[in-house]
Design a protein around this motif. Sequence first.
Motif, mmCIF file in Angstrom:
data_model
loop_
_atom_site.group_PDB
_atom_site.id
_atom_site.type_symbol
_atom_site.label_atom_id
_atom_site.label_comp_id
_atom_site.label_asym_id
_atom_site.label_seq_id
_atom_site.Cartn_x
_atom_site.Cartn_y
_atom_site.Cartn_z
ATOM 1 N N ASP A 1 0.823 -1.222 0.000
ATOM 2 C CA ASP A 1 0.000 0.000 0.000
ATOM 3 C C ASP A 1 0.854 1.268 0.000
ATOM 4 O OD1 ASP A 1 -2.338 -1.334 -0.183
ATOM 5 O OD2 ASP A 1 -2.833 -1.240 1.966
ATOM 6 N N ASN A 2 1.985 1.199 0.670
ATOM 7 C CA ASN A 2 2.871 2.372 0.679
ATOM 8 C C ASN A 2 3.334 2.707 -0.737
ATOM 9 O OD1 ASN A 2 2.708 2.414 3.441
ATOM 10 N ND2 ASN A 2 4.678 1.390 3.767
ATOM 11 N N ILE A 3 3.580 1.667 -1.538
ATOM 12 C CA ILE A 3 4.011 1.892 -2.919
ATOM 13 C C ILE A 3 2.846 2.491 -3.700
ATOM 14 C CG2 ILE A 3 4.856 0.816 -5.044
ATOM 15 C CD1 ILE A 3 6.192 -1.330 -3.353
ATOM 16 N N LEU A 4 1.667 1.883 -3.555
ATOM 17 C CA LEU A 4 0.489 2.371 -4.289
ATOM 18 C C LEU A 4 0.208 3.836 -3.942
ATOM 19 C CD1 LEU A 4 -1.798 -0.781 -4.008
ATOM 20 C CD2 LEU A 4 -0.827 0.181 -6.109
ATOM 21 N N ASP A 5 0.357 4.184 -2.666
ATOM 22 C CA ASP A 5 0.084 5.559 -2.234
ATOM 23 C C ASP A 5 1.092 6.555 -2.796
ATOM 24 O OD1 ASP A 5 -1.999 4.597 -0.793
ATOM 25 O OD2 ASP A 5 -0.985 4.681 1.168
ATOM 26 N N THR A 6 2.274 6.059 -3.203
ATOM 27 C CA THR A 6 3.348 6.974 -3.617
ATOM 28 C C THR A 6 3.456 7.089 -5.137
ATOM 29 O OG1 THR A 6 4.491 6.105 -1.671
ATOM 30 C CG2 THR A 6 5.757 7.556 -3.075
ATOM 31 N N ILE A 7 2.803 6.163 -5.840
ATOM 32 C CA ILE A 7 2.890 6.200 -7.310
ATOM 33 C C ILE A 7 2.230 7.478 -7.837
ATOM 34 C CG2 ILE A 7 2.009 5.134 -9.437
ATOM 35 C CD1 ILE A 7 2.523 2.402 -8.159
ATOM 36 N N LYS A 8 2.955 8.151 -8.741
ATOM 37 C CA LYS A 8 2.447 9.390 -9.335
ATOM 38 C C LYS A 8 2.412 9.227 -10.856
ATOM 39 C CE LYS A 8 5.658 12.268 -7.614
ATOM 40 N NZ LYS A 8 6.240 13.546 -7.156
ATOM 41 N N GLU A 9 1.866 10.234 -11.515
ATOM 42 C CA GLU A 9 1.819 10.269 -12.987
ATOM 43 C C GLU A 9 3.195 10.000 -13.598
ATOM 44 O OE1 GLU A 9 -0.435 11.345 -15.790
ATOM 45 O OE2 GLU A 9 -1.496 10.115 -14.312
ATOM 46 N N ASN A 10 4.218 10.604 -12.983
ATOM 47 C CA ASN A 10 5.562 10.539 -13.563
ATOM 48 C C ASN A 10 6.436 9.443 -12.953
ATOM 49 O OD1 ASN A 10 5.584 11.941 -11.134
ATOM 50 N ND2 ASN A 10 7.264 13.291 -11.723
ATOM 51 N N THR A 11 5.834 8.504 -12.211
ATOM 52 C CA THR A 11 6.639 7.416 -11.642
ATOM 53 C C THR A 11 7.092 6.476 -12.756
ATOM 54 O OG1 THR A 11 5.399 7.542 -9.574
ATOM 55 C CG2 THR A 11 6.688 5.542 -9.941
ATOM 56 N N ARG A 12 8.400 6.347 -12.890
ATOM 57 C CA ARG A 12 8.967 5.517 -13.971
ATOM 58 C C ARG A 12 9.704 4.298 -13.451
ATOM 59 N NH1 ARG A 12 5.965 7.958 -16.213
ATOM 60 N NH2 ARG A 12 6.171 9.795 -17.512
ATOM 61 N N GLY A 13 10.047 4.320 -12.175
ATOM 62 C CA GLY A 13 10.844 3.206 -11.658
ATOM 63 C C GLY A 13 10.561 2.890 -10.201
ATOM 64 N N ASN B 1 3.497 0.377 -16.509
ATOM 65 C CA ASN B 1 4.721 0.622 -17.279
ATOM 66 C C ASN B 1 5.866 1.180 -16.461
ATOM 67 O OD1 ASN B 1 5.033 -0.207 -19.874
ATOM 68 N ND2 ASN B 1 3.542 1.311 -20.635
ATOM 69 N N ILE B 2 5.961 0.721 -15.232
ATOM 70 C CA ILE B 2 7.040 1.181 -14.355
ATOM 71 C C ILE B 2 8.137 0.118 -14.342
ATOM 72 C CG2 ILE B 2 7.627 1.711 -11.948
ATOM 73 C CD1 ILE B 2 4.721 2.704 -11.602
ATOM 74 N N VAL B 3 9.378 0.567 -14.442
ATOM 75 C CA VAL B 3 10.520 -0.346 -14.465
ATOM 76 C C VAL B 3 10.851 -0.803 -13.035
ATOM 77 C CG1 VAL B 3 13.000 -0.490 -14.962
ATOM 78 C CG2 VAL B 3 11.478 0.724 -16.523
ATOM 79 N N VAL B 4 10.978 -2.120 -12.851
ATOM 80 C CA VAL B 4 11.337 -2.645 -11.525
ATOM 81 C C VAL B 4 12.817 -3.023 -11.508
ATOM 82 C CG1 VAL B 4 10.922 -4.459 -9.808
ATOM 83 C CG2 VAL B 4 8.999 -3.491 -11.102
ATOM 84 N N ILE B 5 13.530 -2.427 -10.576
ATOM 85 C CA ILE B 5 14.973 -2.668 -10.434
ATOM 86 C C ILE B 5 15.211 -3.314 -9.074
ATOM 87 C CG2 ILE B 5 17.253 -1.558 -10.356
ATOM 88 C CD1 ILE B 5 15.460 0.904 -11.662
ATOM 89 N N VAL B 6 15.975 -4.386 -9.062
ATOM 90 C CA VAL B 6 16.265 -5.066 -7.801
ATOM 91 C C VAL B 6 17.772 -5.134 -7.585
ATOM 92 C CG1 VAL B 6 16.027 -7.212 -6.475
ATOM 93 C CG2 VAL B 6 14.177 -6.492 -8.008
ATOM 94 N N ASP B 7 18.210 -4.671 -6.432
ATOM 95 C CA ASP B 7 19.602 -4.876 -6.034
ATOM 96 C C ASP B 7 19.663 -6.263 -5.389
ATOM 97 O OD1 ASP B 7 22.021 -5.017 -4.602
ATOM 98 O OD2 ASP B 7 22.117 -2.851 -4.354
ATOM 99 N N ASN B 8 20.297 -7.198 -6.082
ATOM 100 C CA ASN B 8 20.306 -8.604 -5.654
ATOM 101 C C ASN B 8 21.624 -9.013 -4.997
ATOM 102 O OD1 ASN B 8 19.114 -11.140 -5.370
ATOM 103 N ND2 ASN B 8 19.763 -11.864 -7.393
ATOM 104 N N THR B 9 22.317 -8.028 -4.461
ATOM 105 C CA THR B 9 23.632 -8.286 -3.869
ATOM 106 C C THR B 9 23.567 -9.285 -2.712
ATOM 107 O OG1 THR B 9 24.375 -6.064 -4.474
ATOM 108 C CG2 THR B 9 25.609 -7.156 -2.719
#
Length: 389
Positions: free
Chosen positions: A137-149, A176-184
Amino acid sequence: MTNTNVVSKSKQKSIETVAVHGSKGYDPLTGAISYPIYQSATFKHEGLHQSTGYDYARLQNPTREEVENTVAKLENAEFGVAFSTGNAAVTAVLSLFKKGDHVIVSDDLYGGTYRLFEEIYSPYGIEHNFVDTTEIDNILDTIKENTRGIFIETPSNPMMKVTDLKRVVEIAKERNIVVIVDNTFLTPYFFRPIELGADIVVHSGTKYLGGHNDTLAGFVVTNSEKTNERIRFYQKSTGATLAPFDSWLILRGIKTLHVRMEYCQRNAITLAKFLENHPNVTDVFYVGLPNHKGYSIIKEQASGFGAMISFKVKNVSIVEKVLSSVKVITFAESLGGVESLITYPHTQTHSEMPEEFKRKLGLDDHTLRLSVGIEHIDDLLIDLENALG
Ligand SMILES: *Cc1c(COP(=O)(O)O)cnc(C)c1O
């Protein structure tokens, strides 16, 4: 725990075999089993418009190519690009964004990545919000028009928070948002985000991939041809490439990735249980403990827990005592090597995070972070027992 989550056989050999054999497996020219270090900055052209495929080592180098393809294969992805450090790899990924783009970032993350967003890319107009991504929900609440990643670290550094990657991918794909994961932390041996739908994986190869605390390296991995082209263009243009010798060291480290990960994890499980029962320890953050909040997600989405443990001791005087009295475990930054290391995130890896930010994360001055290595478990237990008093 054995790595049962092996990808379909038609697509790829099991990950242990890829780790040992790399991408080409051996040098096609000579048959050398250990892939050669092509210590050459430039390459001869036979004539005009002729090239062996190698022109200049900032663009291509065979040893670097081998480690790039090996890391891509481990992640079950098409493309890999090697950089001189993990931070250079993260920087390359952030170059995909433009002024006015918005990126949602895990709030608990590597201090260097925090700094890149805050101090380097913010002034260039790339907006970001640090969000507790363990709550969708925190992610959903923060997504904006210009969220790209959406940039996530899971388990996060240093509080070991786990994000439900499958859910994040669902949300992101619709928009259409790019998901990036730091898998270190988990490495492809335990966790393969691309298989779960992530678009880009980044690594600090300095850690488990190299595995011996002797080389800095970074990787960007993707299935997207377009993203790969852009990242390659960035690599070629900005020049933070991985040197041939360092590429070879990482290749050599990767050969034992699975063996090290299993052994480190086995030690970590024992140490986490020991810490849980120690009277001077108030909290243990290890995703392999069944009472960890992210345990069920890790069980479902990864095939192992890794070997990173954070814990809180009763008071600051114990912190000082631990750091000055460990003998087998070394008080040093970094992680993921065969040597066990202990660090104090509050003033070390996360020194540049504001106090208020750290307080919100629960990252206080009683918190220690342990990277469990492959020493004998009894020596590690005795060392911690003595140090904790
Ligand atoms: C160390 C680390 C980095 C940065 O990598 P370097 O190789 O030190 O530049 C990025 N992310 C995580 C999770 C790390 O632990």
